[in-house]
Design an enzyme around this catalytic site. Sequence first.
Site, PDB file in Angstrom:
ATOM      1  N   HIS A 173      -2.589  -1.173  -3.596  1.00 50.24           N
ATOM      2  CA  HIS A 173      -3.727  -0.261  -3.452  1.00 50.24           C
ATOM      3  C   HIS A 173      -3.497   0.989  -4.290  1.00 50.24           C
ATOM      4  O   HIS A 173      -2.452   1.610  -4.197  1.00 50.24           O
ATOM      5  CB  HIS A 173      -3.870   0.190  -1.991  1.00 50.24           C
ATOM      6  N   ASP A 189      -4.873  -4.225   5.690  1.00 45.24           N
ATOM      7  CA  ASP A 189      -4.956  -5.265   4.671  1.00 45.24           C
ATOM      8  C   ASP A 189      -3.698  -6.145   4.704  1.00 45.24           C
ATOM      9  O   ASP A 189      -2.615  -5.669   5.007  1.00 45.24           O
ATOM     10  CB  ASP A 189      -5.102  -4.595   3.300  1.00 45.24           C
ATOM     11  N   SER A 238       0.861  -1.171   0.000  1.00 46.01           N
ATOM     12  CA  SER A 238       0.000   0.000   0.000  1.00 46.01           C
ATOM     13  C   SER A 238       0.905   1.231   0.000  1.00 46.01           C
ATOM     14  O   SER A 238       1.945   1.209  -0.668  1.00 46.01           O
ATOM     15  CB  SER A 238      -0.928  -0.067   1.212  1.00 46.01           C
TER      16      SER A 238
END
Lengths: 272, 195
Positions: free
Chosen positions: B45, B138, B18
């Site tokens: 992401h 996540d 991310s």
Amino acid sequence: MFNETIDNEQIQIILNDILEVYGYDFLEYSHASIKRRITRLFSLDKFVSFAEFRYTIKNDKQYFKRFLEEITVNVTEMFRDPSFYRALRNDVLPTLGTYPFIRIWVAGCSTGEEAFSLAIVLKELNLLHKSLIYATDINPAVLEKAKKGLFSLNHLKQYSENYLQAEGTNDFSNYYIANYSLAKFDQALTSKMIFSTHNLVSDHSFNEFQLIMCRNVLIYFDKDLQHKVFNLFDNSIEKLGYLALGSKESLDFWPKIKDYKRVKTEKIWRKL
Amino acid sequence: MAETVITQGCSAVVIGGSAGSLDVLLEIFPKLDKNLPFPIIIVIHRKPGGESLLTDLLQNRTQLNVMEAEEKQPIKAGYVYIAPADYHLLIEENQSFSLDYSEKINYSRPSIDVTFQSAADVYKDSLYCILLSGSNADGLDGMRTVKRFKGKLVIQNPDTAIMPFMPQQVKSNLKADYILNAWEMASFINNLCKV
């Protein structure tokens, strides 16, 4: 943390049960996705054993309703992929506007966001009065929601941004009345929609259309089933009509693609 | 932790990241061997739009073929696949991709958890999952599943990650098999061999 998980064989058992008891055929759905949905539901609803889960699905009709709602993906958005709606507005619908009457099928419409988006574009092109949108889904519960034209206000900011990018010509807020946490959309839009259950796996063609929209439904089907559904659409589209798919879906490996011509760079094809 | 370890067979590498992970990928890619005997699958992401940007950025730095993963596409060794923005990426038993537009997980779509879990189910103990920098939750659940299937957990060293939260979570809650700095990752991947 749950320890019990469901293996591939057990998924197969559940899918067979559902076909046998309820007549819904999920056997040709993409396996990884349906397995994830079923496993998720199993842990969400805190079942302790596979046997209990299986028994409940088979024998509890109320629970099966929930099962159907949860394993089919119902996530959708208004004016999703604005460039797609620009192509509808500027290329597809003006062509269909020359017909005396426009029949459109939104297949796998879920809670109706795409059908409403389409109705708004038709209205702004002054075509809605002579159009009819058939919005269908496998799942009766989402159709009940769609009919009401009620959408959560939380999403409206995103939708109105999408709408602007899709070259909407009005003030988006003219289409709904905000009421607490919900936006109630204009009845004039729903007056041109017919909602009905239809199962793409097992039901047949029911009319001829100038446009079929089926977006982010086919990604859940395996290749053979995708081709069967393309054949169903092919039997339901008039000559020179259009088929519109989701941004990651394609007709590419379907044998009859040679009878279709792609519209610019969008996932829209015209039947020749 | 940095010593080169002779590792077990690898049938796929899945990398999740991310915020702060792009720098790591840009560091890794120029140093990757061009004939890797397994696929690399990347879930980062990012915002929808600018679709091919990440693909181009990585392709310009490697001789491996880099492409956005397409639904039903067979997964091949020596290729790098990137999860498309705004879809979850799943892996089928027959080693092809499926896309899924269901609810966001950890506010994310694509979600790293979804791809890690799905990959674990298919590649089992020959899977290597690498979790990079990020400030999101996540990846942790995904890593848990990978561990259950006896796949290998690799995390970026939180001490040198731009956003330590994501790898730190794995470090604190699960035992990572390898903790690597960004500059050690390419040679780690190059030394993984086929099953």
